[in-house]
Write an enzyme that holds these catalytic residues in place. Structure first.
Site, PDB file in Angstrom:
ATOM      1  N   ASN A   1      -1.900   4.353   2.669  1.00 27.76           N
ATOM      2  CA  ASN A   1      -2.041   4.897   1.321  1.00 27.76           C
ATOM      3  C   ASN A   1      -1.846   6.412   1.286  1.00 27.76           C
ATOM      4  OD1 ASN A   1      -2.963   2.888  -0.926  1.00 27.76           O
ATOM      5  ND2 ASN A   1      -3.998   2.186   0.921  1.00 27.76           N
TER       6      ASN A   1
ATOM      7  N   ARG B   1     -26.705  15.340  22.246  1.00 29.43           N
ATOM      8  CA  ARG B   1     -27.514  16.092  23.211  1.00 29.43           C
ATOM      9  C   ARG B   1     -27.216  15.627  24.635  1.00 29.43           C
ATOM     10  NH1 ARG B   1     -30.634  20.782  23.592  1.00 29.43           N
ATOM     11  NH2 ARG B   1     -32.235  20.494  25.182  1.00 29.43           N
TER      12      ARG B   1
ATOM     13  N   VAL C   1      16.072  -5.976   0.453  1.00 30.42           N
ATOM     14  CA  VAL C   1      17.047  -4.959   0.843  1.00 30.42           C
ATOM     15  C   VAL C   1      17.633  -5.370   2.193  1.00 30.42           C
ATOM     16  CG1 VAL C   1      17.415  -2.545   1.461  1.00 30.42           C
ATOM     17  CG2 VAL C   1      15.928  -3.135  -0.472  1.00 30.42           C
TER      18      VAL C   1
ATOM     19  N   ARG D   1       3.769  10.685 -10.887  1.00 31.46           N
ATOM     20  CA  ARG D   1       2.888  11.785 -11.301  1.00 31.46           C
ATOM     21  C   ARG D   1       3.587  13.126 -11.152  1.00 31.46           C
ATOM     22  NH1 ARG D   1      -0.547   8.938  -7.648  1.00 31.46           N
ATOM     23  NH2 ARG D   1      -1.851   7.417  -8.763  1.00 31.46           N
TER      24      ARG D   1
ATOM     25  N   SER E   1       0.887  -5.000  -4.396  1.00 28.96           N
ATOM     26  CA  SER E   1      -0.380  -4.363  -4.755  1.00 28.96           C
ATOM     27  C   SER E   1      -1.586  -5.284  -4.579  1.00 28.96           C
ATOM     28  CB  SER E   1      -0.314  -3.855  -6.203  1.00 28.96           C
ATOM     29  OG  SER E   1      -1.458  -3.096  -6.535  1.00 28.96           O
TER      30      SER E   1
ATOM     31  N   ALA F   1       0.802  -1.227   0.000  1.00 28.78           N
ATOM     32  CA  ALA F   1       0.000   0.000   0.000  1.00 28.78           C
ATOM     33  C   ALA F   1       0.833   1.274   0.000  1.00 28.78           C
ATOM     34  CB  ALA F   1      -0.955  -0.017   1.196  1.00 28.78           C
ATOM     35  N   ALA F   2       1.636   1.481   1.030  1.00 29.79           N
ATOM     36  CA  ALA F   2       2.390   2.729   1.145  1.00 29.79           C
ATOM     37  C   ALA F   2       3.461   2.836   0.066  1.00 29.79           C
ATOM     38  CB  ALA F   2       3.026   2.839   2.531  1.00 29.79           C
TER      39      ALA F   2
ATOM     40  N   CYS G   1      -6.527  -6.040   3.636  1.00 27.51           N
ATOM     41  CA  CYS G   1      -7.742  -5.985   4.457  1.00 27.51           C
ATOM     42  C   CYS G   1      -8.783  -7.004   4.003  1.00 27.51           C
ATOM     43  CB  CYS G   1      -8.338  -4.580   4.423  1.00 27.51           C
ATOM     44  SG  CYS G   1      -7.248  -3.327   5.134  1.00 27.51           S
TER      45      CYS G   1
END
Length: 453
Positions: free
Chosen positions: A309, A445, A83, A24, A41, A13-14, A45
């Site tokens: 993300n 309330r 790595v 981009r 990818s 994700a990250a 979840c």
């Protein structure tokens, strides 16, 4: 002249959000992603729903392939590439390719660390037995699914009563399979307060899940073939053909520690609003980093896919020359437990007191929609600050209308609304969707009066 090079460590994700956003921002930069596992990818979840059969196959959870990133985004994604070491002073990473051999030293101009989290397995005998699983990545979920299909699993034991433990209880429970859920703490699901837990535990029991709290697991025992057969707690013993260790996760930071990168809350990598680490030109994002809780004002470790993300995008933007901020979180989450939706945002009662607030509470039960259209009650708990009247947190449980209502209160927390301001919100009403007095407004309330008492 060589192009500027961005290296991303971690391909989920990250990491891939960072790589994609960097592309981009900068169309000229060379971008490499190294992932030590076989998969990139995919929806982590969705793993419990794959195990439970709601998702038909593992490929359904996969979003994009390495080939997609290469051809569509000009990002080189290397799977099975680990790595091993980072040198921040020399701006090098040491990468081990498939098959072993001599690691390659690769230069970087910018580095994004998105190594994620790893299972926090208990240090007990027997975790190496066959039939013992975690569900923190796609391969482990596939292995569990295969075990359930191939073996005659009639008794499953789940160790841990957090988000994954609750989801796995439903995923594993069938008419022919007994499921026992063991939690070492006095109550399940410490992410919510006792009132919400009680309703959740009743739902588990109603659906045939045996719940044992204060059950600290001491050992797993197997048969002569090395297959798990029994779970020993300090007070009892439970038969098992399958064990799922849902004992939480911890940030995967071994690389960062060795590189001298500063750690923060929960042992995660310490980052600022720009996802910058203590090392120059090195960013980090996702389940390996800490973040700011916007309600308490304190750094915290909350590994969630939504946060990963968003942080990844910020890290990628900034690694490619931008200057975006990730402001923080309020800790919003929801989980499905059989027929219930259980949700939280902000601080619980004890968390609020620990953060220095004079906490007040409101607890109401009200229908999610008009009763004459079959509306069922949801339980809403709000926490507020007596000094300012500000909303500090919210929790809900019920069979309908919970998952999206919690987002209203998450928005209120981001906006630092008071209980009175929440009460004045102009929420939608129609009998199929709500009662004329929405449960949020009724609770707000009541909280107005509680903070003034």
């Amino acid at each position: 002249m060589s192009r500027e090079r961005l290296i991303v460590v971690g391909g989920n994700a990250a990491g891939l959000s960072a790589a994609s956003q960097a592309r981009r921002r900068n169309h000229e930069m060379e971008i490499r992603v190294y992932e030590k596992g076989p998969d990139v990818s995919y929806s982590a979840c969705g793993l419990p729903y794959f195990v439970g059969g709601l998702v038909p196959d593992a490929d359904t959870l996969r979003v994009h392939s390495p080939e997609f990133f290469h051809t569509e985004r000009e990002i080189d994604v290397f799977t099975h590439h680990e790595v091993l070491e980072i040198s921040t002073s020399r701006r090098r990473v040491s990468v081990l390719a498939p098959g072993g051999g001599t690691p390659e030293e690769v230069y970087f101009d910018r580095l994004v660390l998105a190594t994620g989290a790893e299972p926090a397995w208990p240090e007990i005998p027997g975790t190496e037995l066959r039939g013992v699983f975690h569900v923190n990545d796609l391969q482990s979920a596939v292995a569990l699914k295969q075990h359930l299909s191939a073996a005659s699993v009639s008794k499953a034991v789940i160790v841990g009563g957090g988000y994954i433990g609750l989801e796995m209880a439903e995923a594993l429970k069938t008419e022919s399979r007994a499921v026992t859920l063991l939690e070492r703490s006095p109550r399940l699901f410490e992410a919510v307060d006792q009132e919400i837990v009680q309703v959740t535990e009743r739902e588990l029991t109603r659906n045939g899940v045996e719940v044992r709290t204060q059950a600290s697991v001491a050992a797993l025992a197997g048969d002569a073939q090395g297959i798990v057969r029994r779970v020993h707690s300090e007070k009892a013993s439970f038969e098992a053909d399958c064990v799922v260790l849902a004992t939480g996760v911890r940030p995967r930071t071994k690389l960062m520690q060795a590189a001298g990168i500063q750690l923060g809350a929960g042992g995660a990598v310490s980052v600022n609003d720009y996802q910058e680490t203590s090392a120059a030109a090195v960013y980090a994002a996702g389940d390996c980093v800490d973040t700011l809780n916007l309600v308490s004002g304190q750094r915290t470790y909350v590994p969630l896919g939504t946060t990963a993300n968003k942080q990844g995008r910020v890290a990628g933007e900034n690694a490619a020359g931008g200057r975006e901020r990730f402001p923080g979180i309020v800790g919003t989450a929801v989980v499905k437990v059989f027929g219930l939706e259980v949700a939280r945002t902000g601080l619980g009662s004890e968390e609020a007191r620990e953060a220095g607030f004079r906490a007040a509470e409101a607890l109401v039960q009200a229908p999610a929609r008009a009763r004459y259209l079959g509306g069922q009650d949801i339980l809403v708990k709000l926490i507020g600050d007596r000094a300012s009247g500000r909303l500090l947190g919210a929790q809900m449980v019920g069979p309908e209308g919970v998952a999206k209502r919690i987002d209203v209160l998450a928005t209120a927390l981001h906006s630092r609304l008071t209980a009175e301001q929440v009460y004045q919100l102009d929420l939608s009403y129609a009998p199929p969707f709500s009662s004329v007095w929405d449960p949020i407004l009724i609770a707000a309330r009541q909280l107005m009066h509680a903070v003034k008492s």
